[in-house]
Write a protein that holds these residues in place. Structure first.
Motif, PDB file in Angstrom:
ATOM      1  N   UNK A 272      47.060  38.167  44.755  1.00 45.05           N
ATOM      2  CA  UNK A 272      45.963  38.295  45.727  1.00 45.05           C
ATOM      3  C   UNK A 272      45.458  39.721  45.830  1.00 45.05           C
ATOM      4  N   UNK A 273      46.298  40.661  45.407  1.00 43.87           N
ATOM      5  CA  UNK A 273      45.918  42.078  45.524  1.00 43.87           C
ATOM      6  C   UNK A 273      45.251  42.613  44.264  1.00 43.87           C
ATOM      7  N   UNK A 274      45.056  41.746  43.275  1.00 50.88           N
ATOM      8  CA  UNK A 274      44.498  42.213  41.999  1.00 50.88           C
ATOM      9  C   UNK A 274      42.974  42.244  42.061  1.00 50.88           C
ATOM     10  N   UNK A 275      42.386  43.421  41.789  1.00 54.45           N
ATOM     11  CA  UNK A 275      40.925  43.552  41.803  1.00 54.45           C
ATOM     12  C   UNK A 275      40.323  43.331  40.412  1.00 54.45           C
ATOM     13  N   UNK A 338      38.088  37.905  37.307  1.00 49.36           N
ATOM     14  CA  UNK A 338      38.442  39.329  37.400  1.00 49.36           C
ATOM     15  C   UNK A 338      39.025  39.871  36.092  1.00 49.36           C
ATOM     16  N   UNK A 339      39.101  38.997  35.091  1.00 50.88           N
ATOM     17  CA  UNK A 339      39.694  39.402  33.811  1.00 50.88           C
ATOM     18  C   UNK A 339      38.596  39.902  32.868  1.00 50.88           C
ATOM     19  N   UNK A 340      38.798  41.084  32.306  1.00 49.24           N
ATOM     20  CA  UNK A 340      37.829  41.673  31.371  1.00 49.24           C
ATOM     21  C   UNK A 340      38.534  41.876  30.024  1.00 49.24           C
ATOM     22  N   UNK A 341      37.934  41.365  28.963  1.00 50.82           N
ATOM     23  CA  UNK A 341      38.566  41.460  27.641  1.00 50.82           C
ATOM     24  C   UNK A 341      37.931  42.571  26.818  1.00 50.82           C
ATOM     25  N   UNK A 342      38.757  43.284  26.068  1.00 54.04           N
ATOM     26  CA  UNK A 342      38.240  44.309  25.151  1.00 54.04           C
ATOM     27  C   UNK A 342      38.907  44.146  23.788  1.00 54.04           C
TER      28      UNK A 342
END
Lengths: 428, 428
Positions: A272-275, A338-342
């Motif tokens: 819950x605390x993950x931005x 909230x997940x960003x892939x690189x």
């Protein structure tokens, strides 16, 4: 058998049994049982997890499909054969019916896995590339050898059993993506067991079925190496090269899950605390599993974003995390965004870097050098147990689950190996 | 279906049923049933000739082996497939269980034979030469198509049934000479029927299983011609090219037997009065069947001398003439010594010249231009009936035999095709 071989056979058994428990109510299993039950014989062997007993040949078929349906079973990496689904399914059904000791069972299981993988080495990967489904075409020999060993076949009869298996071998790789893929595995288990049962009655076959000019090896493969079947037999063990998947999803997602689970556990991260979660992986991982918004179970297994979300929320990535319902769960969907892939070509396919930015601004990072379940980092016994618990949860109580784990580890001293099959069903 | 097609399906049925009656107590059948019976299901279908009823899948397996064990069943000459052993065995077991009319049965039988032979045409004879046992690898599609038709599968399900059959297809030609040869045939019957039963329950397969780049045709054959599967479908009928053997022995012996039987019948030759028999045949016939003193059943089937002796003594050349006991019978042995063989390259493989010198010095001669059962001289309905009588004799009374022949000819009007299976067993 050397002690490590004996232990690996028990590990293969535990992993196989967990997969069968997890898969035993999947659609292909339901449909196959619906089609076959009216033709089935007397109650000799247990349908793992789900319960009814049926004749040993039908049980072998169904259990093999249960164990393989999630593609979560073991892999012999050199040949991509999934040996234990075929071998153990035939052998345990026979063991339950004919009452074989745990020690005999382990011996036969190891022999069967060796046979399948060694014949797979002989036909070579070209056979798979040309269109054969090597798990069934070669796995059948493992089922025949293991069953033949358990039946006490002499050399002549074992030769016939392998010959009957050779002429019963079937399976096309193109069935991947349809139910017939795992039917191949069930078919191989059944046909291999049948081959041994026939040979035990003096049913004959060609006696050079593998190596003859028009034998199995040469008919199925362009450049087969028949010496690979027996080279180093009893000294080099193929069973020691089995790999076990820790998670029932695309293999390129595995290092990402490793990072999320480890960070959650070690650094007490609250989902819950993950931005934001920044995931850097090999470009191939994004190509195969870049889907940010999977809609069902199948799509969620090929989604890094989904895997990150469930790993952080549940602290697990097992069958329960990849159900249809989970793919559309509001909390999961919210966290996925909230997940960003690189893509990063300097990161290997078995590696991943995961950076978490928490709501309070702090940042945590982890780099995974080798994914769990890779050659460099095989699953530990404890990790195999954890996998088993996740798979067994839908069928068994925690107490039953722990008892079954214990029985697998102590298989060598069980007077009746079939007890494992009977203990795989919830008491009613 | 055109009338000749319907009639040919009835002929194929009569020939197949006779072969199954004749072969139903042979060693491979006994051993297979001994191995499988403890696993078999409820009594749904009859084991032809020998009697007990068992589950339809097991009955299909056993009956196919009974029908094929003598190598006396039909042959599609272009592909050397023996289609009816696979197709009719699956279909009759299903028909008996699910109650299908004779008219539906004939339709499904013809469709199944077409499917097997057309897929055989597509893979081509090269597949057989390379080591595949084409009767099972392609016959399985016939069993699946016939069973699927009888189950009323729609196009989607029939596609799956054929796909499941494709991935279940197996069989190595090198098994010829061992019991596993006819096991291939039983396996194909069972697996083809299973494929249709699975598809009926919505069990899926790849939907381009035959023609895809890594589909059945391309994996099994070097240069498959997929257009042969459907070219002229419904206009050209492969079933019209089936050949039936009149005698259960080497095909090159057939014209010699024709001559002996015809001379005995037409010229009232008494075997006891024969001083010498001079047989002129193609050199190949002597190479393959020149054995003057066979010691058992198998050797006697490859002996011109034995065939001459039994034909003259019994006026027949059916199963009873090639038993182990007959091979060592003193009267037969004595007459065999009077047979003299001469190779003559000007005589074709389907031809023979037989000259008999009687004790009183008279000489009779006959030249056979085309052997019975060849393309130029197909067996008549009456000859098929005679063959059937010879095969059925050990199991049925003459009255039962005649009734069963009549039922085959009137199959199209039977309300329940399964009645044929039940009538194939002697009343107890």
């Amino acid at each position: 058998m050397p002690k490590p071989v004996r232990h690996e056979a028990a590990r293969a058994m535990l992993n196989w049994l967990g997969c069968a428990l997890g898969g035993c109510r999947e659609e292909p299993v339901e449909r196959l049982w619906a089609a076959l039950r009216e033709f089935a014989g007397p109650p000799q062997a247990t349908l793992l997890g789900r319960g009814p007993r049926t004749d040993a040949l039908t049980a072998a078929t169904i259990n093999a499909i249960s164990a393989n349906v999630f593609d979560f079973d073991d892999t012999h990496l050199a040949t991509v054969i999934h040996p234990t689904a075929v071998v153990a399914s035939a052998l345990l059904a026979l063991a339950e019916y004919r009452c074989i000791s745990g020690s005999e069972f382990l011996h036969a299981l190891a022999l069967g896995i060796e046979s399948a993988c060694r014949i797979g080495n002989a036909v070579g990967i070209a056979h798979y590339e040309e269109g054969g489904y090597i798990t069934s075409t070669c796995g059948i020999f493992g089922a025949a050898a293991a069953s033949g060993k358990a039946l006490g076949l002499d050399a002549q009869s074992m030769n016939w059993a392998l010959g009957i298996a050779a002429t019963s071998a079937s399976g096309l790789r193109m069935m991947l993506g349809s139910m017939a893929k795992c039917y191949n595995v069930g078919n191989a288990a059944r046909s291999g067991l049948s081959a041994a049962l026939l040979a035990a009655r003096g049913f004959t076959s060609s006696e050079r079925a593998l190596e003859a000019p028009r034998g199995f090896l040469n008919v199925l493969a362009e450049r087969a190496d028949s010496t690979a079947v027996t080279r180093g037999l009893g000294e080099q063990w193929e069973i020691l090269d089995l790999a076990y998947k820790p998670y029932p999803c695309g293999v390129v997602v595995h290092p990402v899950i490793d990072a999320c689970l480890d960070m959650r556990a070690q650094q007490a991260i609250d989902a819950a605390a993950v931005a934001r979660v920044e995931v850097s992986v090999n470009p191939l991982a994004i190509k195969l599993c870049g889907n940010p918004a999977p809609r069902d179970s199948l799509e969620s297994k090929l989604s890094i974003a989904h895997s990150v979300a469930v790993a952080l929320l549940d602290g697990a990535a097992s069958v329960a995390q990849y159900l249809d319902t989970r793919a559309v769960d509001a909390t999961v969907v919210a966290l996925r965004t909230k997940v960003v892939l690189a893509a990063d070509a300097s990161i290997g396919k078995e590696q991943a870097r995961v950076r978490m930015i928490l709501a309070n601004g702090t940042m945590r990072e982890m780099f995974v050098e080798h994914a769990r379940g890779s050659i460099q980092r095989p699953l530990s016994d404890a990790e195999l147990e954890a996998k088993f618990r996740g798979l067994a949860a839908a069928e068994l109580t925690p107490a039953q689950t722990e008892q079954l784990i214990e029985r697998c580890w102590s298989l060598a001293s069980l007077p009746d190996a079939g007890a494992i099959a009977r203990a795989s069903v919830a008491a009613h």
